[in-house]
Structure formats: C-alpha cells, structure tokens
Design a protein around this motif. Sequence first.
Motif, PDB file in Angstrom:
ATOM      1  N   ILE A 110       0.839  -1.204   0.000  1.00 47.47           N
ATOM      2  CA  ILE A 110       0.000   0.000   0.000  1.00 47.47           C
ATOM      3  C   ILE A 110       0.873   1.253   0.000  1.00 47.47           C
ATOM      4  O   ILE A 110       0.603   2.208  -0.733  1.00 47.47           O
ATOM      5  CB  ILE A 110      -0.964  -0.009   1.202  1.00 47.47           C
ATOM      6  CG1 ILE A 110      -2.004  -1.103   1.036  1.00 47.47           C
ATOM      7  CG2 ILE A 110      -1.645   1.353   1.370  1.00 47.47           C
ATOM      8  CD1 ILE A 110      -2.873  -1.338   2.259  1.00 47.47           C
ATOM      9  N   ALA A 111       1.942   1.251   0.802  1.00 48.09           N
ATOM     10  CA  ALA A 111       2.832   2.419   0.869  1.00 48.09           C
ATOM     11  C   ALA A 111       3.509   2.676  -0.480  1.00 48.09           C
ATOM     12  O   ALA A 111       3.603   3.835  -0.922  1.00 48.09           O
ATOM     13  CB  ALA A 111       3.871   2.221   1.962  1.00 48.09           C
ATOM     14  N   ASP A 129       1.347   9.396  -5.581  1.00 45.59           N
ATOM     15  CA  ASP A 129       1.820  10.729  -5.215  1.00 45.59           C
ATOM     16  C   ASP A 129       2.749  11.310  -6.272  1.00 45.59           C
ATOM     17  O   ASP A 129       2.644  12.486  -6.638  1.00 45.59           O
ATOM     18  CB  ASP A 129       2.575  10.682  -3.869  1.00 45.59           C
ATOM     19  CG  ASP A 129       1.657  10.756  -2.678  1.00 45.59           C
ATOM     20  OD1 ASP A 129       0.515  11.219  -2.822  1.00 45.59           O
ATOM     21  OD2 ASP A 129       2.092  10.355  -1.577  1.00 45.59           O
ATOM     22  N   THR A 130       3.674  10.482  -6.740  1.00 42.64           N
ATOM     23  CA  THR A 130       4.637  10.950  -7.739  1.00 42.64           C
ATOM     24  C   THR A 130       3.939  11.328  -9.043  1.00 42.64           C
ATOM     25  O   THR A 130       4.255  12.355  -9.651  1.00 42.64           O
ATOM     26  CB  THR A 130       5.700   9.862  -8.006  1.00 42.64           C
ATOM     27  OG1 THR A 130       6.336   9.535  -6.769  1.00 42.64           O
ATOM     28  CG2 THR A 130       6.736  10.333  -8.995  1.00 42.64           C
ATOM     29  N   ASN A 163       6.710  15.311  -3.628  1.00 43.41           N
ATOM     30  CA  ASN A 163       5.546  15.507  -2.772  1.00 43.41           C
ATOM     31  C   ASN A 163       4.916  14.159  -2.451  1.00 43.41           C
ATOM     32  O   ASN A 163       4.481  13.443  -3.338  1.00 43.41           O
ATOM     33  CB  ASN A 163       4.528  16.404  -3.482  1.00 43.41           C
ATOM     34  CG  ASN A 163       3.439  16.855  -2.539  1.00 43.41           C
ATOM     35  OD1 ASN A 163       3.151  16.215  -1.546  1.00 43.41           O
ATOM     36  ND2 ASN A 163       2.838  17.972  -2.889  1.00 43.41           N
ATOM     37  N   PHE A 164       4.900  13.799  -1.175  1.00 47.30           N
ATOM     38  CA  PHE A 164       4.363  12.514  -0.748  1.00 47.30           C
ATOM     39  C   PHE A 164       3.179  12.726   0.197  1.00 47.30           C
ATOM     40  O   PHE A 164       3.194  12.288   1.335  1.00 47.30           O
ATOM     41  CB  PHE A 164       5.459  11.677  -0.087  1.00 47.30           C
ATOM     42  CG  PHE A 164       6.550  11.316  -1.043  1.00 47.30           C
ATOM     43  CD1 PHE A 164       6.339  10.343  -1.994  1.00 47.30           C
ATOM     44  CD2 PHE A 164       7.773  11.963  -0.987  1.00 47.30           C
ATOM     45  CE1 PHE A 164       7.334  10.001  -2.889  1.00 47.30           C
ATOM     46  CE2 PHE A 164       8.778  11.623  -1.872  1.00 47.30           C
ATOM     47  CZ  PHE A 164       8.563  10.641  -2.830  1.00 47.30           C
ATOM     48  N   THR A 165       2.149  13.363  -0.284  1.00 46.49           N
ATOM     49  CA  THR A 165       0.991  13.701   0.532  1.00 46.49           C
ATOM     50  C   THR A 165       0.214  12.465   0.960  1.00 46.49           C
ATOM     51  O   THR A 165      -0.011  12.244   2.153  1.00 46.49           O
ATOM     52  CB  THR A 165       0.059  14.648  -0.247  1.00 46.49           C
ATOM     53  OG1 THR A 165       0.816  15.748  -0.725  1.00 46.49           O
ATOM     54  CG2 THR A 165      -1.075  15.131   0.627  1.00 46.49           C
ATOM     55  N   LEU A 166      -0.221  11.640   0.023  1.00 47.74           N
ATOM     56  CA  LEU A 166      -1.031  10.468   0.337  1.00 47.74           C
ATOM     57  C   LEU A 166      -0.252   9.434   1.143  1.00 47.74           C
ATOM     58  O   LEU A 166      -0.760   8.894   2.126  1.00 47.74           O
ATOM     59  CB  LEU A 166      -1.566   9.832  -0.947  1.00 47.74           C
ATOM     60  CG  LEU A 166      -2.527  10.663  -1.782  1.00 47.74           C
ATOM     61  CD1 LEU A 166      -2.868   9.952  -3.078  1.00 47.74           C
ATOM     62  CD2 LEU A 166      -3.775  10.972  -0.982  1.00 47.74           C
ATOM     63  N   SER A 167       0.969   9.158   0.718  1.00 49.71           N
ATOM     64  CA  SER A 167       1.758   8.140   1.425  1.00 49.71           C
ATOM     65  C   SER A 167       2.120   8.600   2.833  1.00 49.71           C
ATOM     66  O   SER A 167       2.111   7.795   3.774  1.00 49.71           O
ATOM     67  CB  SER A 167       3.016   7.773   0.633  1.00 49.71           C
ATOM     68  OG  SER A 167       3.793   8.915   0.373  1.00 49.71           O
TER      69      SER A 167
END
Length: 127
Positions: free
Chosen positions: A34-35, A42-43, A50-54
Amino acid sequence: MNWYLKVVKDNYTNFKGRARRQEYWMFAFIHLMIAVLLSIIDTVLFGPSNFTLSSLYLLIVLIPGVAVAVRRLHDTSRSGWWVLLALIPVIGVLALIVMMCMDSTPAPNQYGTNPKGIGNQMQPLHP
C-alpha cells in the motif's frame, strides 16, 4: 488482506497479548504494498518531491504497526521495548528483523497463551 484488516480494525491500539509470525508478516507485506502504491500515485499526481497520500497513510498506520510489532515481540517472550531497536540505523533494524522471524514461545508466557494454540496446556515439571 484479512490479516491486515485484523491488525488495523480489531487490534488498532492493542499492545497486550501475542501476535504470531503470519499475522505480523502479512500485515508488513500488505502495508509495504500500500505504501509503495501510494508513493507511485503521489509521484504521478503531485510530482517527485511531494508525498501527501503516502505520508498521511504512514501516519494513520503508525500506531497499529507498532502495536503488532510489540505483540510479535511478546510472542517470542521479549518485552515490547525491544521495538526501539528500530531507531538504531542498520544494525538495530536487522536485529529486530531477526527477532520478528523467530518462532513463537510454544508455552504460555507472561504475555499470554500461544496464538497458534500449541503448547497451551501446562505440563508438569516432573512426570
């Protein structure tokens, strides 16, 4: 997927008891998948830095992840405080991985009965 949901839903903040290897490693595998998937999303959506969701996902799953690690250590008759080895780069993480791979203590220990159900009967010391 059931192992993952069991950890996240049923044992979200349960730091007591024992977790067998299968529960821990299935959670860890699905968590990693999932990660990675969220990092790729995100990418694609927000750019490479930017890794907002992860980041949000990792924050949400932090407590259940630590809880299942503590229960796994309990299953090998170790204190949950051993999870702090993860703070030591490389050597601490490798030592923790080795501990997580070890088999359960077959008999009941101070953290509860064996989750496999094997050896839960108290045996006399001398026949």
